[in-house]
Design an enzyme around this catalytic site. Structure first.
Site, PDB file in Angstrom:
ATOM      1  CG  MET A  30      -1.892  -1.191   1.186  1.00 21.93           C
ATOM      2  SD  MET A  30      -3.461  -0.885   2.008  1.00 21.93           S
ATOM      3  CE  MET A  30      -2.910  -0.528   3.658  1.00 21.93           C
ATOM      4  N   GLY A  31       2.149   1.087  -0.417  1.00 21.83           N
ATOM      5  CA  GLY A  31       3.059   2.224  -0.473  1.00 21.83           C
ATOM      6  C   GLY A  31       3.589   2.590   0.898  1.00 21.83           C
ATOM      7  CG  LEU A  33       7.207   1.306  -0.900  1.00 19.36           C
ATOM      8  CD1 LEU A  33       7.912   1.044  -2.233  1.00 19.36           C
ATOM      9  CD2 LEU A  33       6.287   0.128  -0.543  1.00 19.36           C
ATOM     10  CG  HIS A  34       8.612   0.214   6.025  1.00 25.96           C
ATOM     11  ND1 HIS A  34       8.955  -1.116   6.082  1.00 25.96           N
ATOM     12  CD2 HIS A  34       7.267   0.267   6.202  1.00 25.96           C
ATOM     13  CE1 HIS A  34       7.870  -1.831   6.304  1.00 25.96           C
ATOM     14  NE2 HIS A  34       6.832  -1.019   6.371  1.00 25.96           N
ATOM     15  CG  HIS A  37       7.277  -2.135   2.064  1.00 24.06           C
ATOM     16  ND1 HIS A  37       7.011  -1.067   2.877  1.00 24.06           N
ATOM     17  CD2 HIS A  37       6.110  -2.830   1.954  1.00 24.06           C
ATOM     18  CE1 HIS A  37       5.736  -1.097   3.241  1.00 24.06           C
ATOM     19  NE2 HIS A  37       5.173  -2.158   2.713  1.00 24.06           N
ATOM     20  CG  MET A 184      11.159  -1.612  10.118  1.00 28.34           C
ATOM     21  SD  MET A 184      12.279  -1.302   8.771  1.00 28.34           S
ATOM     22  CE  MET A 184      13.776  -1.057   9.720  1.00 28.34           C
ATOM     23  CB  SER A 185       4.420  -0.869  10.729  1.00 28.60           C
ATOM     24  OG  SER A 185       3.146  -0.352  10.392  1.00 28.60           O
TER      25      SER A 185
HETATM   26  O1  PAF Z   1      -0.118  -5.726   3.536  1.00 29.21           O
HETATM   27  C1  PAF Z   1      -0.532  -4.818   2.777  1.00 29.21           C
HETATM   28  O2  PAF Z   1       0.169  -3.841   2.516  1.00 29.21           O
HETATM   29  C2  PAF Z   1      -1.926  -4.924   2.186  1.00 29.21           C
HETATM   30  O3  PAF Z   1      -2.806  -5.552   3.055  1.00 29.21           O
HETATM   31  C3  PAF Z   1      -1.946  -5.622   0.804  1.00 29.21           C
HETATM   32  C4  PAF Z   1      -1.484  -7.059   0.893  1.00 29.21           C
HETATM   33  C5  PAF Z   1      -1.055  -4.851  -0.170  1.00 29.21           C
HETATM   34  C6  PAF Z   1      -3.368  -5.622   0.257  1.00 29.21           C
HETATM   35  O4  PAF Z   1      -3.877  -4.341   0.100  1.00 29.21           O
END
Ligand code: PAF
Length: 293
Positions: A30-31, A33-34, A37, A184-185
């Site tokens: 869902m962008g 990004l850290h 990701h 991380m989140s």
């Molecule tokens: O984990 C996430 O970022 C979201 O739940 C996903 C898997 C991209 C679905 O929208």
């Protein structure tokens, strides 16, 4: 790196490559990004010929009182990270492209969605299952990477891939943590400095649970209360759940006989944090046996 927004263009690109025998890896996001990701993208890069990262803040997995409108969307920064990591396609569908007029199909995975995140966030997992199914249909990946931090989400995707014969290999990548243990989140940016200082308490609490299991405690309720005590000792956080579960079914375990997953969700101020750890009794007893030799 190409940026694609149209689902049709995405599928055409993938089908073209698949016909040539190119393997496609996929990291859905869902962008915002850290480094968590980044680790997923790097792991995917090593396992496939072509790599797609999707960035789509999926409205259907947010509840009405949740943070959809304020969810961070640093798209330029996200694209830079993707370029740096050798991503081939950054897939950025629009909400209208994802859910066009007349859209009405929902994918649900009822048992796995029933407890924990599913109980606290009704409809969340139907939103996730539906969008992931759609993304798989658009991207046609050979393999897809998900982070272990969202343990229940990964379990749901695994079940869904098997149940619906989606033909995607699921790889679950270990949780990437800050130096002090905080998972991380993208939502960590919401934490104030004081809340950020308190946030590793969830990690500490899960660690205490793992240590209890390694120390030979098998009683689920006892392990749970050790985690709760640890949490209360270290910070003023509200507990949504701290649970000792079967790693496959996610049902609570009364007794830990072999493997368990410890699942936790807490709220510090208005910020909700989730995390988990796997713990294995059998490995521990093997280690202990070999140490005592
Ligand atoms: O984990 C996430 O970022 C979201 O739940 C996903 C898997 C991209 C679905 O929208």
């Amino acid at each position: 790196m190409k940026i694609l927004r149209s689902p049709k263009a995405m599928t055409a690109w993938s089908l073209g490559l698949r016909r040539e025998g190119v393997t496609i890896g996929f990291v859905p996001t869902m962008g915002a990004l850290h480094d968590g990701h980044r680790a997923l993208i790097r792991a995917a890069r090593l396992k496939c010929d072509a790599l797609v990262v999707s960035i789509f803040v999926n409205p259907t997995q947010f509840g009405p009182a949740e943070d959809l409108s304020k969810y961070p969307r640093p798209i330029a920064k996200d694209r830079t990270l993707c370029r740096q990591e050798g991503v081939d396609i950054c897939f950025e569908p629009t909400a209208a492209g994802m859910y066009p007029e007349g859209f009405q199909t929902t994918v649900t995975v009822p048992e796995i969605s029933r407890l924990w995140e599913g109980a606290v966030r009704p409809h969340h997992f139907a939103g996730v299952a539906t969008v992931v199914t759609k993304l798989f249909g658009m991207v046609r990946p050979d393999l897809a990477l998900f982070g272990q931090k969202d343990f229940q989400q990964a379990a749901l995707v695994r079940r869904m891939i098997d149940d619906l014969n989606l033909g995607v290999t699921l790889i679950v990548h270990p949780t990437v943590r800050e130096q002090d243990g905080l998972a991380m989140s993208s939502r960590n940016v919401y934490l104030s400095p004081e809340e950020r200082a308190a946030a590793p308490v969830l990690f500490k609490s899960l660690q205490a649970g793992v240590a209890a299991i390694r120390g030979g405690i098998q009683d689920g309720a006892r392990i749970q209360s050790i985690m709760k005590e640890t949490l209360r000792r270290h910070a003023d956080a509200a507990i949504d759940y701290l649970a000792v579960c079967d790693p496959q079914t996610l049902e609570p375990l009364q007794t830990v006989t072999s493997q368990a997953v410890l699942l936790g969700a807490i709220r510090i101020g208005s910020v909700r944090l989730i995390d988990n750890m796997l713990a294995s009794r059998s490995k521990t007893s093997t280690t202990r046996r070999s140490r005592s030799k």
